[in-house]
Design a protein around this motif. Sequence first.
Motif, PDB file in Angstrom:
ATOM      1  N   ARG A   1       0.826  -1.203   0.000  1.00 26.15           N
ATOM      2  CA  ARG A   1       0.000   0.000   0.000  1.00 26.15           C
ATOM      3  C   ARG A   1       0.862   1.255   0.000  1.00 26.15           C
TER       4      ARG A   1
ATOM      5  N   PHE B   1      -0.689  -0.952  -8.070  1.00 27.96           N
ATOM      6  CA  PHE B   1      -2.057  -1.275  -7.673  1.00 27.96           C
ATOM      7  C   PHE B   1      -2.299  -2.771  -7.807  1.00 27.96           C
ATOM      8  N   TYR B   2      -1.830  -3.346  -8.895  1.00 23.49           N
ATOM      9  CA  TYR B   2      -1.983  -4.788  -9.093  1.00 23.49           C
ATOM     10  C   TYR B   2      -1.275  -5.553  -7.977  1.00 23.49           C
TER      11      TYR B   2
ATOM     12  N   TRP C   1      -0.556  -4.508  -4.905  1.00 16.90           N
ATOM     13  CA  TRP C   1      -1.301  -4.304  -3.652  1.00 16.90           C
ATOM     14  C   TRP C   1      -2.572  -5.149  -3.626  1.00 16.90           C
ATOM     15  N   TYR C   2      -3.297  -5.154  -4.730  1.00 13.08           N
ATOM     16  CA  TYR C   2      -4.554  -5.904  -4.789  1.00 13.08           C
ATOM     17  C   TYR C   2      -4.301  -7.411  -4.677  1.00 13.08           C
ATOM     18  N   ARG C   3      -3.256  -7.884  -5.318  1.00 13.35           N
ATOM     19  CA  ARG C   3      -2.908  -9.305  -5.245  1.00 13.35           C
ATOM     20  C   ARG C   3      -2.582  -9.711  -3.810  1.00 13.35           C
TER      21      ARG C   3
ATOM     22  N   LYS D   1      -3.646  -8.251  -1.134  1.00 14.84           N
ATOM     23  CA  LYS D   1      -4.881  -8.160  -0.364  1.00 14.84           C
ATOM     24  C   LYS D   1      -5.726  -9.413  -0.560  1.00 14.84           C
TER      25      LYS D   1
END
Length: 141
Positions: free
Chosen positions: A83, A129-130, A132-134, A136
């Motif tokens: 993040r 972003f990818y 961080w999302y992965r 998460k």
Amino acid sequence: MKRLNAYIDKAFEDIPNSEQTERVKEEILRDLEEKVADLIEEEGKSQEDAINKVIVEFGDINEIKQELDLPENSTRKKQEMARLNLGFSMWGSLLVIALSVFVNFYYTPHVIWFIYPTFAIAWWPLSMFYNWYRKKVEDKS
């Protein structure tokens, strides 16, 4: 002593159960019960007062949680770092894009060329972003 058990259970509720966690909980509970017994015997406090004092003096459990070095702590740290990387990449790319817009309109206002580097720079926060999302999604499963 049910109140001490409830206090320790509440403090450890977000930590997954394991042998190490149970040992630490039992050790902490044993220490707290000994302190309560000492306060009752030596200072003549009531059981309720002794329990309150022990709980207040015990303080924050976050240091103990970090010392456990659980996989949850490491995944949480990785997610926080992802993040942070996302935020850094967004601010950095915005500053570079703003610089290219300024240079474009200051030196060559009749030709709009800042759009081309903007697309290239936008990949940086998109990749963060990818990432961080992965992390998460991995943390949830």
